[in-house]
Design an enzyme around this catalytic site. Structure first.
Site, mmCIF file in Angstrom:
data_model
loop_
_atom_site.group_PDB
_atom_site.id
_atom_site.type_symbol
_atom_site.label_atom_id
_atom_site.label_comp_id
_atom_site.label_asym_id
_atom_site.label_seq_id
_atom_site.Cartn_x
_atom_site.Cartn_y
_atom_site.Cartn_z
ATOM 1 N N SER A 1 41.862 43.594 42.600
ATOM 2 C CA SER A 1 40.572 44.065 43.359
ATOM 3 C C SER A 1 40.427 45.571 43.442
ATOM 4 O O SER A 1 40.129 46.062 44.338
ATOM 5 C CB SER A 1 40.772 43.185 44.642
ATOM 6 O OG SER A 1 40.966 41.789 44.447
ATOM 7 N N ARG B 1 38.847 53.705 39.045
ATOM 8 C CA ARG B 1 39.455 54.356 39.628
ATOM 9 C C ARG B 1 40.200 53.561 40.856
ATOM 10 O O ARG B 1 39.906 52.408 40.976
ATOM 11 C CB ARG B 1 38.550 55.352 40.436
ATOM 12 C CG ARG B 1 37.562 54.545 41.248
ATOM 13 C CD ARG B 1 36.362 55.251 42.041
ATOM 14 N NE ARG B 1 35.555 54.404 42.446
ATOM 15 C CZ ARG B 1 34.111 53.780 41.756
ATOM 16 N NH1 ARG B 1 34.213 54.249 40.541
ATOM 17 N NH2 ARG B 1 33.561 52.964 42.426
ATOM 18 N N ASP C 1 38.548 40.128 43.554
ATOM 19 C CA ASP C 1 38.655 39.091 44.784
ATOM 20 C C ASP C 1 37.193 38.686 45.074
ATOM 21 O O ASP C 1 37.021 37.537 45.456
ATOM 22 C CB ASP C 1 39.685 39.667 46.111
ATOM 23 C CG ASP C 1 38.948 40.952 46.474
ATOM 24 O OD1 ASP C 1 38.150 41.506 45.823
ATOM 25 O OD2 ASP C 1 39.515 41.302 47.575
HETATM 26 MG MG MG Z 1 42.249 39.813 50.007
#
Ligand code: MG
Ligand code: ADP
Length: 420
Positions: free
Chosen positions: A100, A115, A153
């Site tokens: 994520s 990044r 996510d």
């Molecule tokens: Mg999480």
């Protein structure tokens, strides 16, 4: 706004066993998800804590650690009573890798890290394909998995929530970071025009909205505390929206206000306040506790300040701290409502209404967070704002990742890889 190469909604019929590895921000999780179709699933999982060193050491070492945890998990869950593997020789398990952090993707199983965010800074990783790096670790430890998809996510949450409730059109995360995802028409995605993907297809977009207003700081009103949080962070200028909203920062904002008042001689005169002077010692969970303190004397707040910071507080001070927590928490929720409203407006979801799957500790544990988001939506849209309802999402980083791995498998088997 990052095209994810997750094509369209799940059917709810996806089924089978899938692994998911979730490198979130605070924890590392390995999940075994059994999709049962009909929007149902079962899940077994193990969590591993990440240390600050791991977040800043060599990137390859971080992925090696992920692989080690994955290996332990498979050894535990795929071994019979006599310690023998229950996998057939040569069998590999499909794995969705929930990573994520903002990545540029060219296909579902590729992702170049733009990044690091959320306080990560592992070396020699930005600009590289993290799928490739993780595959190297998988090979090194000879783990019987095939990584079929790399997933954010938010995208996972969008897909998992829709699997269970097809009215879900948007997903939002309020955890260490803050981000959203939604489903876009391929014909409206300028960035992938050259790929010649079927115009009628849809693709999930990872908004990476935490980066909104980064560097320019033109749109978001910031206080001097926000400016300090930004300037003393490991990534000054970046993630401007996220720094006003997510769990990583809210406690720190409150701490900075307290420290200023200590410096001005207004608070804790004559007491040793050194424990409050370390950055990030004031956890966002404390704000939750402060806001939910049911006692007139605010005993919970007494507890936090004496136990963790060794300072005595007066009732007036505790009431002030609670009011401050309320302002910081409320602002975070209302700014989030602005982001949700932007997607709703762009996609024209207001009249028909939609569900917004929301996940992350801030959403799940901060008292009144959801109500404040709804309040914000009504302030923006008037009564119609009631048509937009957030709800606790299904586990996107685990279940969502598994569903996407399943969708990808179906697509591959139908010869639709990498694109439609
Ligand atoms: Mg999480
Ligand atoms: P991740 O971002 O790693 O997926 P979470 O969704 O659990 O993990 O979010 C972690 C963040 O949530 C941390 O920044 C932490 O400060 C914050 N947090 C944890 N517990 C609470 C709580 N009770 N109330 C508010 N924030 C919390």
């Amino acid at each position: 706004m990052i095209p994810t190469f997750v094509f369209g909604w799940p059917t709810g019929k996806e089924s089978g066993d899938f692994l998911a590895l979730d490198l979130g921000g605070t924890n590392l999780r390995v999940c075994l998800v059994t999709l049962q179709g009909e929007g149902k699933f079962e899940m077994t999982q193990t969590k591993y804590r990440l240390t600050e060193e791991q977040k800043h050491d060599e990137g390859q070492k971080l992925f090696d650690f992920c692989a080690e945890c994955l290996k332990t998990f498979i050894d535990t869950n795929y071994t019979d009573g006599e310690g023998k593997s229950t996998l057939k020789p040569g069998e590999t398990l499909p794995l969705g890798f929930t990573f994520s952090y903002p990545c540029v993707q060219e296909r579902i199983d590729h992702g170049e890290l733009i990044r690091w965010t959320k306080g990560f800074g592992a070396l020699n990783t930005e600009g590289r394909d993290v799928a490739e790096m993780f595959r190297n670790s998988i090979a090194k430890y000879e783990i019987p998995v095939t990584m079929t998809a790399i997933i954010n996510d938010t995208t996972g949450t969008l897909i998992a929530s829709s699997y269970v409730n097809p009215k879900t059109k948007i997903a939002v995360i309020f955890g260490t970071g803050c981000n959203a995802a939604y489903m876009e028409n391929v014909k409206d995605i300028e960035k992938i025009k050259s790929l010649g993907i079927d115009d009628k297809a849809q693709m999930a977009i990872n908004c990476e909205w935490g980066a909104f207003d980064s560097f320019e700081h033109e749109h978001l009103p910031r206080t001097k505390y926000d400016v300090t949080v930004d300037e003393t962070s490991n990534k000054p200028g970046e993630q401007a929206f996220e720094k006003l909203i997510s769990g990583r920062y809210l406690g720190e904002i409150l701490r900075l206000v307290i420290c200023e008042l200590i410096d001005e001689g207004v608070l804790f005169l004559g007491q040793d306040t050194y424990k409050l002077e370390t950055p990030y010692v004031f956890e966002t969970a404390f704000l939750s506790l402060m806001e939910s303190d049911p006692t007139d004397e605010l005993l919970m707040i007494i507890g936090i300040f004496t136990h963790f910071f060794a300072v005595e507080t007066t009732l007036a001070e505790r009431q002030f701290f609670r009011a401050l927590a309320m302002l910081i928490g409320r602002r975070a929720a209302r700014l989030s409502a602005c982001g949700i409203a932007a997607i709703v407006s762009k996609m024209g979801y207001l009249d028909e209404g939609c569900l917004v799957g929301a996940d992350g500790s801030l959403y799940n544990k901060y008292p009144g967070f959801a109500e404040r988001v709804h309040e914000g939506l009504i302030d923006i849209f008037g009564d119609k704002g009631r048509n937009i309802v957030t709800h606790h999402a299904e586990d996107g980083s685990g279940v969502g990742s598994a569903i996407i791995a399943a969708m990808t498998k179906v697509r591959r088997d139908a010869g639709l890889y990498p694109n439609v």
